[in-house]
Design a protein around this motif. Sequence first.
Motif, PDB file in Angstrom:
ATOM      1  N   ALA A  63       0.807  -1.100   0.037  1.00 42.34           N
ATOM      2  CA  ALA A  63       0.042  -0.077  -0.075  1.00 42.34           C
ATOM      3  C   ALA A  63       0.823   1.315   0.027  1.00 42.34           C
ATOM      4  CB  ALA A  63      -0.910   0.209   1.304  1.00 42.34           C
ATOM      5  N   GLY A  64       0.608   1.998  -0.877  1.00 41.53           N
ATOM      6  CA  GLY A  64       1.247   3.415  -0.774  1.00 41.53           C
ATOM      7  C   GLY A  64       2.680   3.358  -1.510  1.00 41.53           C
ATOM      8  N   LEU A  65       3.003   2.349  -2.284  1.00 42.59           N
ATOM      9  CA  LEU A  65       4.193   1.973  -3.021  1.00 42.59           C
ATOM     10  C   LEU A  65       4.193   1.320  -4.109  1.00 42.59           C
ATOM     11  CD1 LEU A  65       5.332  -0.876  -2.268  1.00 42.59           C
ATOM     12  CD2 LEU A  65       5.925   0.103  -0.120  1.00 42.59           C
ATOM     13  N   THR A  66       5.129   1.137  -5.011  1.00 38.02           N
ATOM     14  CA  THR A  66       5.213   0.391  -6.074  1.00 38.02           C
ATOM     15  C   THR A  66       5.999  -1.014  -5.978  1.00 38.02           C
ATOM     16  OG1 THR A  66       4.836   2.390  -7.629  1.00 38.02           O
ATOM     17  CG2 THR A  66       5.556  -0.046  -8.454  1.00 38.02           C
ATOM     18  N   LEU A  67       5.185  -2.047  -6.047  1.00 38.23           N
ATOM     19  CA  LEU A  67       5.960  -3.420  -5.915  1.00 38.23           C
ATOM     20  C   LEU A  67       6.123  -3.813  -7.183  1.00 38.23           C
ATOM     21  CD1 LEU A  67       7.176  -5.669  -4.163  1.00 38.23           C
ATOM     22  CD2 LEU A  67       5.240  -6.423  -4.121  1.00 38.23           C
ATOM     23  N   VAL A  68       7.372  -4.051  -7.562  1.00 36.62           N
ATOM     24  CA  VAL A  68       7.885  -4.669  -8.955  1.00 36.62           C
ATOM     25  C   VAL A  68       8.554  -5.905  -8.506  1.00 36.62           C
ATOM     26  CG1 VAL A  68       9.191  -4.458 -11.002  1.00 36.62           C
ATOM     27  CG2 VAL A  68       8.480  -2.198  -9.976  1.00 36.62           C
ATOM     28  N   GLU A  69       7.913  -7.130  -9.201  1.00 33.16           N
ATOM     29  CA  GLU A  69       8.173  -8.435  -9.042  1.00 33.16           C
ATOM     30  C   GLU A  69       9.124  -8.735 -10.220  1.00 33.16           C
ATOM     31  OE1 GLU A  69       5.162 -11.510  -7.834  1.00 33.16           O
ATOM     32  OE2 GLU A  69       3.712  -9.728  -7.376  1.00 33.16           O
ATOM     33  N   ALA A  70      10.395  -8.283  -9.908  1.00 34.02           N
ATOM     34  CA  ALA A  70      11.552  -8.547 -10.691  1.00 34.02           C
ATOM     35  C   ALA A  70      12.760  -8.379 -10.133  1.00 34.02           C
ATOM     36  CB  ALA A  70      11.391  -7.623 -11.996  1.00 34.02           C
ATOM     37  N   ALA A  71      13.759  -9.199 -10.773  1.00 31.21           N
ATOM     38  CA  ALA A  71      15.121  -8.943 -10.229  1.00 31.21           C
ATOM     39  C   ALA A  71      15.884  -7.830 -11.081  1.00 31.21           C
ATOM     40  CB  ALA A  71      15.893 -10.247 -10.452  1.00 31.21           C
ATOM     41  N   VAL A  72      16.637  -7.118 -10.424  1.00 32.67           N
ATOM     42  CA  VAL A  72      17.360  -5.895 -11.087  1.00 32.67           C
ATOM     43  C   VAL A  72      18.525  -6.540 -11.365  1.00 32.67           C
ATOM     44  CG1 VAL A  72      18.623  -3.854 -10.529  1.00 32.67           C
ATOM     45  CG2 VAL A  72      16.402  -4.014  -9.803  1.00 32.67           C
ATOM     46  N   SER A  73      18.928  -6.632 -12.633  1.00 33.03           N
ATOM     47  CA  SER A  73      19.989  -7.188 -13.383  1.00 33.03           C
ATOM     48  C   SER A  73      20.765  -6.342 -14.630  1.00 33.03           C
ATOM     49  CB  SER A  73      19.596  -8.505 -13.873  1.00 33.03           C
ATOM     50  OG  SER A  73      20.560  -9.120 -14.594  1.00 33.03           O
ATOM     51  N   ASP A  74      21.535  -7.024 -15.324  1.00 38.07           N
ATOM     52  CA  ASP A  74      22.196  -6.215 -16.325  1.00 38.07           C
ATOM     53  C   ASP A  74      21.661  -6.452 -17.554  1.00 38.07           C
ATOM     54  OD1 ASP A  74      22.786  -8.994 -16.367  1.00 38.07           O
ATOM     55  OD2 ASP A  74      24.831  -8.825 -17.154  1.00 38.07           O
ATOM     56  N   THR A  75      20.265  -7.107 -17.675  1.00 39.28           N
ATOM     57  CA  THR A  75      19.740  -7.598 -19.021  1.00 39.28           C
ATOM     58  C   THR A  75      18.163  -7.469 -18.606  1.00 39.28           C
ATOM     59  OG1 THR A  75      19.949  -9.989 -18.829  1.00 39.28           O
ATOM     60  CG2 THR A  75      21.474  -8.928 -19.950  1.00 39.28           C
ATOM     61  N   ASP A  76      17.336  -7.425 -19.614  1.00 44.34           N
ATOM     62  CA  ASP A  76      15.917  -7.413 -19.455  1.00 44.34           C
ATOM     63  C   ASP A  76      15.371  -8.740 -20.048  1.00 44.34           C
ATOM     64  OD1 ASP A  76      15.546  -4.802 -18.666  1.00 44.34           O
ATOM     65  OD2 ASP A  76      16.148  -4.055 -20.805  1.00 44.34           O
ATOM     66  N   GLY A  77      14.473  -9.369 -19.340  1.00 43.05           N
ATOM     67  CA  GLY A  77      14.164 -10.683 -19.640  1.00 43.05           C
ATOM     68  C   GLY A  77      13.982 -11.985 -18.663  1.00 43.05           C
ATOM     69  N   THR A  78      13.953 -13.013 -18.989  1.00 43.72           N
ATOM     70  CA  THR A  78      13.955 -13.983 -18.090  1.00 43.72           C
ATOM     71  C   THR A  78      15.111 -14.443 -17.289  1.00 43.72           C
ATOM     72  OG1 THR A  78      12.042 -14.972 -19.260  1.00 43.72           O
ATOM     73  CG2 THR A  78      13.391 -16.523 -17.691  1.00 43.72           C
ATOM     74  N   ALA A  79      15.309 -14.345 -16.023  1.00 39.70           N
ATOM     75  CA  ALA A  79      16.461 -14.738 -15.238  1.00 39.70           C
ATOM     76  C   ALA A  79      16.427 -15.904 -14.398  1.00 39.70           C
ATOM     77  CB  ALA A  79      16.862 -13.445 -14.651  1.00 39.70           C
ATOM     78  N   VAL A  80      17.199 -16.559 -14.129  1.00 37.83           N
ATOM     79  CA  VAL A  80      17.146 -17.639 -13.017  1.00 37.83           C
ATOM     80  C   VAL A  80      17.491 -17.069 -11.819  1.00 37.83           C
ATOM     81  CG1 VAL A  80      18.047 -20.033 -12.517  1.00 37.83           C
ATOM     82  CG2 VAL A  80      17.649 -19.394 -14.947  1.00 37.83           C
ATOM     83  N   MET A  81      16.705 -17.350 -10.593  1.00 39.73           N
ATOM     84  CA  MET A  81      16.796 -17.127  -9.383  1.00 39.73           C
ATOM     85  C   MET A  81      17.138 -18.215  -8.557  1.00 39.73           C
ATOM     86  SD  MET A  81      16.582 -14.758  -6.586  1.00 39.73           S
ATOM     87  CE  MET A  81      16.729 -13.564  -7.912  1.00 39.73           C
ATOM     88  N   HIS A  82      18.398 -18.260  -7.643  1.00 38.82           N
ATOM     89  CA  HIS A  82      18.655 -19.325  -6.959  1.00 38.82           C
ATOM     90  C   HIS A  82      18.015 -19.115  -5.680  1.00 38.82           C
ATOM     91  CE1 HIS A  82      21.653 -21.025  -9.885  1.00 38.82           C
ATOM     92  NE2 HIS A  82      21.900 -19.876 -10.057  1.00 38.82           N
ATOM     93  N   LEU A  83      16.910 -20.037  -5.281  1.00 43.79           N
ATOM     94  CA  LEU A  83      16.360 -19.944  -4.026  1.00 43.79           C
ATOM     95  C   LEU A  83      16.993 -20.296  -2.760  1.00 43.79           C
ATOM     96  CD1 LEU A  83      12.594 -20.693  -5.455  1.00 43.79           C
ATOM     97  CD2 LEU A  83      13.792 -18.357  -5.495  1.00 43.79           C
ATOM     98  N   SER A  84      16.805 -19.516  -1.792  1.00 39.02           N
ATOM     99  CA  SER A  84      17.368 -19.870  -0.386  1.00 39.02           C
ATOM    100  C   SER A  84      16.376 -20.600   0.213  1.00 39.02           C
ATOM    101  CB  SER A  84      18.236 -18.957   0.227  1.00 39.02           C
ATOM    102  OG  SER A  84      17.119 -17.844   0.792  1.00 39.02           O
ATOM    103  N   GLY A  85      16.732 -21.391   1.076  1.00 33.79           N
ATOM    104  CA  GLY A  85      15.871 -22.179   2.193  1.00 33.79           C
ATOM    105  C   GLY A  85      16.498 -22.786   3.439  1.00 33.79           C
ATOM    106  N   GLY A  86      16.023 -23.607   4.089  1.00 32.70           N
ATOM    107  CA  GLY A  86      16.724 -23.965   5.317  1.00 32.70           C
ATOM    108  C   GLY A  86      16.135 -23.342   6.324  1.00 32.70           C
ATOM    109  N   ARG A  87      16.344 -23.757   7.533  1.00 28.80           N
ATOM    110  CA  ARG A  87      15.969 -23.098   8.775  1.00 28.80           C
ATOM    111  C   ARG A  87      17.095 -22.529   9.718  1.00 28.80           C
ATOM    112  NH1 ARG A  87      10.983 -23.550   9.855  1.00 28.80           N
ATOM    113  NH2 ARG A  87      11.171 -23.598  12.237  1.00 28.80           N
ATOM    114  N   HIS A  88      16.924 -21.290  10.147  1.00 26.23           N
ATOM    115  CA  HIS A  88      17.897 -20.620  11.084  1.00 26.23           C
ATOM    116  C   HIS A  88      18.095 -21.406  12.223  1.00 26.23           C
ATOM    117  CE1 HIS A  88      20.141 -17.670  13.493  1.00 26.23           C
ATOM    118  NE2 HIS A  88      20.161 -16.863  12.232  1.00 26.23           N
TER     119      HIS A  88
END
Length: 224
Positions: A63-88
């Motif tokens: 609310a009150g901001l712009t959420l962009v569901e994207a990764a800031v990168s050096d190219t435009d287009g599809t990128a692969v994100m390595h997802l972290s997991g595990g438990r602290h």
Amino acid sequence: MSIYDALQAGLLRGDTAGTIIEVGAHIGDDSARLRRMYPQARLICFEPDPRNAYEFRRLGRDAGLTLVEAAVSDTDGTAVMHLSGGRHPEWAGHANAPRAWTQSSSLKMPSGHLKAFPWVKFKDTAKVRGVRLDSYAAEAGLGDIELIWADTQGAEDLMIAGGPKTLARTRLLFTEFSDQAMYEGQIPLAEILKRLPGAWEVVERFKFDVLLRNTAMPAPKASA
């Protein structure tokens, strides 16, 4: 001194109606605080991990901001994100603890991170939208930027490569860094400073982050 203290000490006044960009917003903890601190600012938050973006919206922090569901990168287009997991380790026995650690996802393969934080696992990947800062700024009609708050998990070089025009007209940059690569190809602080367009100086260095100022940019004017 915290980053919030440093900003409120006069580097970024609350009456400044400028633009703030958050790169890697996670679930919006800092986003919500920045929104409260700078209610007049145009706040744009990038978050590529779909789990985090979902939680960001579920908590109502969009609310009150712009959420962009994207990764800031050096190219435009599809990128692969390595997802972290595990438990602290500190989550043991806490009924309300998150189901998984989602704070270390990156466009880059983990390297030193695996040894430094062995409990963080990288078992999955996701295809996400990648966008250059310069592409987004041009499309959104952004002018000068008061602050970029960046937590790219080792992809600082990609952010810089994809945003030279935007960074050149950015006054403050708060970014995570590591002089020992946590991810493949991560550059140290000295290289970040070398690659940034403009005339940057260190304002405050924290344990894992640094606040930089582009001295080529004038101080902001108070709003009328």
